[in-house]
Motif scaffolding. Structure first.
Motif, PDB file in Angstrom:
ATOM      1  N   LEU A  39       0.834  -1.205   0.000  1.00 30.22           N
ATOM      2  CA  LEU A  39       0.000   0.000   0.000  1.00 30.22           C
ATOM      3  C   LEU A  39       0.867   1.253   0.000  1.00 30.22           C
ATOM      4  O   LEU A  39       0.621   2.192  -0.771  1.00 30.22           O
ATOM      5  CB  LEU A  39      -0.928  -0.005   1.209  1.00 30.22           C
ATOM      6  CG  LEU A  39      -1.829   1.231   1.368  1.00 30.22           C
ATOM      7  CD1 LEU A  39      -2.786   1.355   0.180  1.00 30.22           C
ATOM      8  CD2 LEU A  39      -2.609   1.165   2.683  1.00 30.22           C
ATOM      9  N   LEU A  40       1.896   1.287   0.844  1.00 26.75           N
ATOM     10  CA  LEU A  40       2.789   2.444   0.885  1.00 26.75           C
ATOM     11  C   LEU A  40       3.524   2.621  -0.439  1.00 26.75           C
ATOM     12  O   LEU A  40       3.705   3.748  -0.918  1.00 26.75           O
ATOM     13  CB  LEU A  40       3.785   2.291   2.040  1.00 26.75           C
ATOM     14  CG  LEU A  40       3.197   2.368   3.446  1.00 26.75           C
ATOM     15  CD1 LEU A  40       4.271   2.087   4.487  1.00 26.75           C
ATOM     16  CD2 LEU A  40       2.564   3.734   3.697  1.00 26.75           C
ATOM     17  N   GLN A  41       3.933   1.530  -1.043  1.00 29.15           N
ATOM     18  CA  GLN A  41       4.628   1.620  -2.328  1.00 29.15           C
ATOM     19  C   GLN A  41       3.705   2.157  -3.419  1.00 29.15           C
ATOM     20  O   GLN A  41       4.121   2.961  -4.258  1.00 29.15           O
ATOM     21  CB  GLN A  41       5.186   0.250  -2.713  1.00 29.15           C
ATOM     22  CG  GLN A  41       6.358  -0.183  -1.848  1.00 29.15           C
ATOM     23  CD  GLN A  41       6.733  -1.634  -2.060  1.00 29.15           C
ATOM     24  OE1 GLN A  41       6.096  -2.348  -2.837  1.00 29.15           O
ATOM     25  NE2 GLN A  41       7.769  -2.089  -1.387  1.00 29.15           N
ATOM     26  N   ALA A  42       2.455   1.700  -3.412  1.00 27.90           N
ATOM     27  CA  ALA A  42       1.508   2.168  -4.421  1.00 27.90           C
ATOM     28  C   ALA A  42       1.185   3.645  -4.236  1.00 27.90           C
ATOM     29  O   ALA A  42       1.063   4.398  -5.209  1.00 27.90           O
ATOM     30  CB  ALA A  42       0.227   1.334  -4.363  1.00 27.90           C
ATOM     31  N   LEU A  43       1.054   4.094  -2.984  1.00 31.59           N
ATOM     32  CA  LEU A  43       0.668   5.473  -2.708  1.00 31.59           C
ATOM     33  C   LEU A  43       1.803   6.470  -2.923  1.00 31.59           C
ATOM     34  O   LEU A  43       1.582   7.571  -3.429  1.00 31.59           O
ATOM     35  CB  LEU A  43       0.162   5.591  -1.262  1.00 31.59           C
ATOM     36  CG  LEU A  43      -1.196   4.951  -0.958  1.00 31.59           C
ATOM     37  CD1 LEU A  43      -1.490   5.025   0.533  1.00 31.59           C
ATOM     38  CD2 LEU A  43      -2.311   5.633  -1.746  1.00 31.59           C
ATOM     39  N   PHE A  44       3.022   6.076  -2.546  1.00 30.97           N
ATOM     40  CA  PHE A  44       4.108   7.059  -2.508  1.00 30.97           C
ATOM     41  C   PHE A  44       5.231   6.814  -3.514  1.00 30.97           C
ATOM     42  O   PHE A  44       6.009   7.725  -3.781  1.00 30.97           O
ATOM     43  CB  PHE A  44       4.704   7.107  -1.102  1.00 30.97           C
ATOM     44  CG  PHE A  44       3.720   7.522  -0.051  1.00 30.97           C
ATOM     45  CD1 PHE A  44       3.208   8.810  -0.022  1.00 30.97           C
ATOM     46  CD2 PHE A  44       3.268   6.614   0.898  1.00 30.97           C
ATOM     47  CE1 PHE A  44       2.284   9.195   0.934  1.00 30.97           C
ATOM     48  CE2 PHE A  44       2.346   6.980   1.860  1.00 30.97           C
ATOM     49  CZ  PHE A  44       1.851   8.285   1.874  1.00 30.97           C
ATOM     50  N   LEU A  45       5.315   5.605  -4.069  1.00 34.30           N
ATOM     51  CA  LEU A  45       6.423   5.309  -4.974  1.00 34.30           C
ATOM     52  C   LEU A  45       5.965   4.913  -6.373  1.00 34.30           C
ATOM     53  O   LEU A  45       6.807   4.647  -7.235  1.00 34.30           O
ATOM     54  CB  LEU A  45       7.291   4.179  -4.398  1.00 34.30           C
ATOM     55  CG  LEU A  45       7.934   4.445  -3.040  1.00 34.30           C
ATOM     56  CD1 LEU A  45       8.718   3.229  -2.579  1.00 34.30           C
ATOM     57  CD2 LEU A  45       8.852   5.665  -3.107  1.00 34.30           C
ATOM     58  N   ALA A  46       4.657   4.863  -6.590  1.00 32.31           N
ATOM     59  CA  ALA A  46       4.096   4.446  -7.880  1.00 32.31           C
ATOM     60  C   ALA A  46       4.553   3.044  -8.274  1.00 32.31           C
ATOM     61  O   ALA A  46       4.691   2.734  -9.447  1.00 32.31           O
ATOM     62  CB  ALA A  46       4.458   5.447  -8.974  1.00 32.31           C
ATOM     63  N   HIS A  47       4.805   2.190  -7.284  1.00 26.86           N
ATOM     64  CA  HIS A  47       5.100   0.782  -7.526  1.00 26.86           C
ATOM     65  C   HIS A  47       3.799   0.013  -7.359  1.00 26.86           C
ATOM     66  O   HIS A  47       3.260  -0.087  -6.258  1.00 26.86           O
ATOM     67  CB  HIS A  47       6.144   0.259  -6.534  1.00 26.86           C
ATOM     68  CG  HIS A  47       7.516   0.774  -6.794  1.00 26.86           C
ATOM     69  ND1 HIS A  47       8.605   0.390  -6.047  1.00 26.86           N
ATOM     70  CD2 HIS A  47       7.994   1.634  -7.716  1.00 26.86           C
ATOM     71  CE1 HIS A  47       9.689   1.005  -6.491  1.00 26.86           C
ATOM     72  NE2 HIS A  47       9.334   1.755  -7.502  1.00 26.86           N
ATOM     73  N   GLY A  48       3.298  -0.554  -8.440  1.00 29.48           N
ATOM     74  CA  GLY A  48       2.016  -1.225  -8.365  1.00 29.48           C
ATOM     75  C   GLY A  48       0.886  -0.215  -8.410  1.00 29.48           C
ATOM     76  O   GLY A  48       1.070   0.936  -8.785  1.00 29.48           O
ATOM     77  N   GLY A  49      -0.284  -0.661  -8.020  1.00 30.38           N
ATOM     78  CA  GLY A  49      -1.440   0.231  -8.056  1.00 30.38           C
ATOM     79  C   GLY A  49      -2.456  -0.145  -6.999  1.00 30.38           C
ATOM     80  O   GLY A  49      -2.363  -1.210  -6.377  1.00 30.38           O
ATOM     81  N   LEU A  50      -3.436   0.727  -6.811  1.00 35.44           N
ATOM     82  CA  LEU A  50      -4.480   0.462  -5.828  1.00 35.44           C
ATOM     83  C   LEU A  50      -5.489  -0.553  -6.362  1.00 35.44           C
ATOM     84  O   LEU A  50      -5.981  -1.390  -5.602  1.00 35.44           O
ATOM     85  CB  LEU A  50      -5.175   1.764  -5.452  1.00 35.44           C
ATOM     86  CG  LEU A  50      -4.292   2.798  -4.733  1.00 35.44           C
ATOM     87  CD1 LEU A  50      -5.079   4.069  -4.453  1.00 35.44           C
ATOM     88  CD2 LEU A  50      -3.735   2.223  -3.430  1.00 35.44           C
ATOM     89  N   THR A  51      -5.815  -0.500  -7.648  1.00 29.01           N
ATOM     90  CA  THR A  51      -6.774  -1.468  -8.189  1.00 29.01           C
ATOM     91  C   THR A  51      -6.188  -2.872  -8.233  1.00 29.01           C
ATOM     92  O   THR A  51      -6.925  -3.862  -8.157  1.00 29.01           O
ATOM     93  CB  THR A  51      -7.224  -1.075  -9.606  1.00 29.01           C
ATOM     94  OG1 THR A  51      -6.092  -1.069 -10.484  1.00 29.01           O
ATOM     95  CG2 THR A  51      -7.879   0.294  -9.610  1.00 29.01           C
ATOM     96  N   THR A  52      -4.876  -2.972  -8.349  1.00 25.86           N
ATOM     97  CA  THR A  52      -4.226  -4.286  -8.412  1.00 25.86           C
ATOM     98  C   THR A  52      -3.659  -4.723  -7.063  1.00 25.86           C
ATOM     99  O   THR A  52      -2.974  -5.744  -6.980  1.00 25.86           O
ATOM    100  CB  THR A  52      -3.092  -4.262  -9.448  1.00 25.86           C
ATOM    101  OG1 THR A  52      -2.193  -3.190  -9.155  1.00 25.86           O
ATOM    102  CG2 THR A  52      -3.651  -4.077 -10.852  1.00 25.86           C
TER     103      THR A  52
END
Length: 224
Positions: free
Chosen positions: A95-108
């Motif tokens: 979750l932190l990576q998706a929110l702050f580092l654009a690694h991955g995504g929230l939908t995935t």
């Protein structure tokens, strides 16, 4: 694992997310119970979440399938705190990576948790304890747990992508192509993760052996 935002169709993304919610709820419940048993449990789990976050922030792009390879760290977490808590740790890290580092995504996010946290965590835990039950050394069991947890994560990711995106192509053919795409990067990364996991577990066993028992802490008694 970091599947790109929007890579999975909405129905598939929602299905993976909804199916992982019971395990996350169980993880939160178990965390609260075990915090009541030991004041060291919460900071130890937080330390492992930070380790998973850092380890899985070292991506090696795999451009043809819109994602990347990287170590996971969930094999180590599963050995130390068990697979259910590893799912919760993976959720926080991803979750932190998706929110702050654009690694991955929230939908995935749900699919990413399934591959790295659920499959990676349970495989690592199962391999470690199966080998220990037949008297394998701590280092050998930890090495196999880290390595196979990593490879299982990418096998699951390949299945997630293939099942959602194979279109008119046979599922097996698409799955095989995806697995082959990961091989050049993930085979050596899995070996490195096995070595890292073995080194960390052996070091902890020599310096703080009690930490290896955290996954087996009994639940706190129910409040009357």
């Amino acid at each position: 694992m970091h599947l790109a935002e929007g890579l999975l169709p909405f129905g598939w993304a929602a299905g993976w997310t909804l199916s992982v919610l019971p395990l996350l709820a169980l993880g939160v419940t178990r965390l609260r119970q075990r915090m009541a048993q030991s004041p060291l449990y919460s900071p130890f789990v937080a330390m492992l979440a930070a380790a998973v976050f850092v380890v899985s922030c070292m991506p090696v792009p795999v451009p043809i399938i819109g994602t990347c390879s990287h170590p996971c760290g969930t094999g180590l977490a599963a050995v130390l705190i068990g697979p259910v808590m590893t799912v919760l740790v993976t959720f926080v890290a991803l979750l932190l990576q998706a929110l702050f580092l654009a690694h991955g995504g929230l939908t995935t996010l749900g699919a990413d948790i399934w591959s790295m946290g659920v499959v990676g965590g349970f495989v690592g835990y199962g391999v470690f304890h199966a080998l220990r039950s037949v008297r394998a050394s701590l280092g050998v069991a930890a090495f196999a747990a880290g390595m196979l947890s990593d490879w299982a994560t990418y096998a699951m990711t390949s299945f997630e992508l293939a099942s959602a995106l194979h279109g008119a192509q046979p599922l097996g053919s698409t799955l095989g192509t995806l697995l082959l795409s990961f091989l050049p990067t993930q085979l050596p990364l899995g070996l490195l993760e096995g070595a890292f996991t073995a080194g960390a577990v052996v070091f902890i066993s020599r310096r703080r052996p009690a930490l290896l028992k955290f996954h087996a802490l009994p639940a706190a008694p129910a409040t009357p």
